[in-house]
Design a protein around this motif. Structure first.
Motif, mmCIF file in Angstrom:
data_model
loop_
_atom_site.group_PDB
_atom_site.id
_atom_site.type_symbol
_atom_site.label_atom_id
_atom_site.label_comp_id
_atom_site.label_asym_id
_atom_site.label_seq_id
_atom_site.Cartn_x
_atom_site.Cartn_y
_atom_site.Cartn_z
ATOM 1 N N LYS A 26 50.788 47.856 33.761
ATOM 2 C CA LYS A 26 50.152 47.403 35.011
ATOM 3 C C LYS A 26 50.698 46.048 35.429
ATOM 4 N N ALA A 46 42.424 38.487 40.546
ATOM 5 C CA ALA A 46 41.972 39.748 41.159
ATOM 6 C C ALA A 46 40.974 40.397 40.210
ATOM 7 N N ALA A 100 38.096 42.030 41.476
ATOM 8 C CA ALA A 100 37.340 43.072 42.169
ATOM 9 C C ALA A 100 37.630 44.449 41.587
HETATM 10 O O1 C5P Z 1 45.109 49.843 38.790
HETATM 11 P P1 C5P Z 1 43.792 49.237 38.410
HETATM 12 O O2 C5P Z 1 42.696 49.509 39.382
HETATM 13 O O3 C5P Z 1 43.383 49.505 37.000
HETATM 14 O O4 C5P Z 1 44.119 47.672 38.454
HETATM 15 C C1 C5P Z 1 43.127 46.722 38.256
HETATM 16 C C2 C5P Z 1 43.577 45.402 38.839
HETATM 17 O O5 C5P Z 1 44.132 45.575 40.136
HETATM 18 C C3 C5P Z 1 42.415 44.462 39.036
HETATM 19 O O6 C5P Z 1 42.917 43.146 38.927
HETATM 20 C C4 C5P Z 1 41.947 44.800 40.449
HETATM 21 O O7 C5P Z 1 41.234 43.739 41.036
HETATM 22 C C5 C5P Z 1 43.265 45.050 41.141
HETATM 23 N N1 C5P Z 1 43.222 46.053 42.216
HETATM 24 C C6 C5P Z 1 43.375 45.660 43.536
HETATM 25 N N2 C5P Z 1 43.384 46.600 44.534
HETATM 26 C C7 C5P Z 1 43.234 47.910 44.242
HETATM 27 C C8 C5P Z 1 43.078 48.321 42.906
HETATM 28 C C9 C5P Z 1 43.060 47.370 41.925
HETATM 29 O O8 C5P Z 1 43.509 44.455 43.802
HETATM 30 N N3 C5P Z 1 43.242 48.795 45.230
#
Ligand code: C5P
Length: 208
Positions: free
Chosen positions: A150, A85, A87
């Motif tokens: 996290k 992930a 993005a």
């Molecule tokens: O909580 P935060 O945005 O810092 O987390 C980052 C991670 O979570 C990344 O791997 C990002 O791609 C993923 N993410 C996600 N969907 C969201 C927010 C973050 O997949 N709405």
């Protein structure tokens, strides 16, 4: 393995011509897709709008909003063995999308009500079973502490910690944290080389 990669920013529409977004270039996600291909994996790349072209050989799905990215990721997930992930998903989106271009009200301010977007990686990780889920954390302060929190909260196997200088940069450093408590520092290196090391370290030593 067949690996899902999310990459790039999302765009959250305000009206037909305006949106909220961020400065993510997509470079890291695309570099990881390339490194996965080079290591012999199949890649589904679900990407928000970026200026770079997907590597030849990936199954590319182009999306705009976080909701579209969630739908495309959920559709791909049953056939995938792992997910990166990468993005930079917008945390919020406008509660209402105006069908018409919003008009400027002379001399007045404007409120925009925002609602939270779904967490894509946490949603997919909730059904991961034996599959490996790798997330990123971009932190400016107390990085290790926030990144580990996290990892737990989102049910990740690995979290890659970056500083804010990584966004949009050609080179950066990263700290790879695994749920077994191990820590591996890499860089500074060009993103293509970071990606190769990340794929090697996570898929060679990670949970199968
Ligand atoms: O909580 P935060 O945005 O810092 O987390 C980052 C991670 O979570 C990344 O791997 C990002 O791609 C993923 N993410 C996600 N969907 C969201 C927010 C973050 O997949 N709405």
């Amino acid at each position: 393995m067949r690996v899902l990669v999310t990459a790039g920013p999302t765009r959250e529409a305000i009206d037909p011509v305006r949106f909220l977004s961020n400065r993510s270039s997509g470079r890291m996600g695309y570099a990881i897709a390339q490194a996965l291909l080079a290591a012999g994996h199949e890649v589904v790349l679900v990407s928000g709008p970026v200026q770079i072209t997907p590597p030849d050989g990936v199954l590319s799905v182009q999306v705009e909003s976080a909701l579209q990215m969630l739908d495309a990721s959920l559709a791909a997930w049953p056939d995938c063995d792992a997910m990166f992930a990468v993005a930079a998903v917008a945390d919020y989106r406008p509660k209402q999308v105006s069908e018409q271009k919003l008009k400027r009200q002379e001399g007045e301010g404007q409120f925009l009500e925002l609602i939270p977007n779904p967490d894509i990686v946490a949603t997919l990780a909730a059904t991961k079973q034996q599959r490996l889920v790798i997330g990123f954390a971009l932190e400016s302060h107390h990085g290790l502490q926030h990144a580990r929190a996290k990892m737990q909260r989102k049910c990740l196997d690995v979290v890659v910690l970056n500083g804010p200088e990584a966004q949009g940069a050609a080179s950066s450093r990263m700290t790879i944290l695994k749920s077994d408590g191990s820590q591996h520092d890499v860089g500074p290196l060009p993103k293509a080389e970071l990606a190769v090391e990340l794929v090697r370290y996570t898929l060679a030593n990670g949970a199968d």
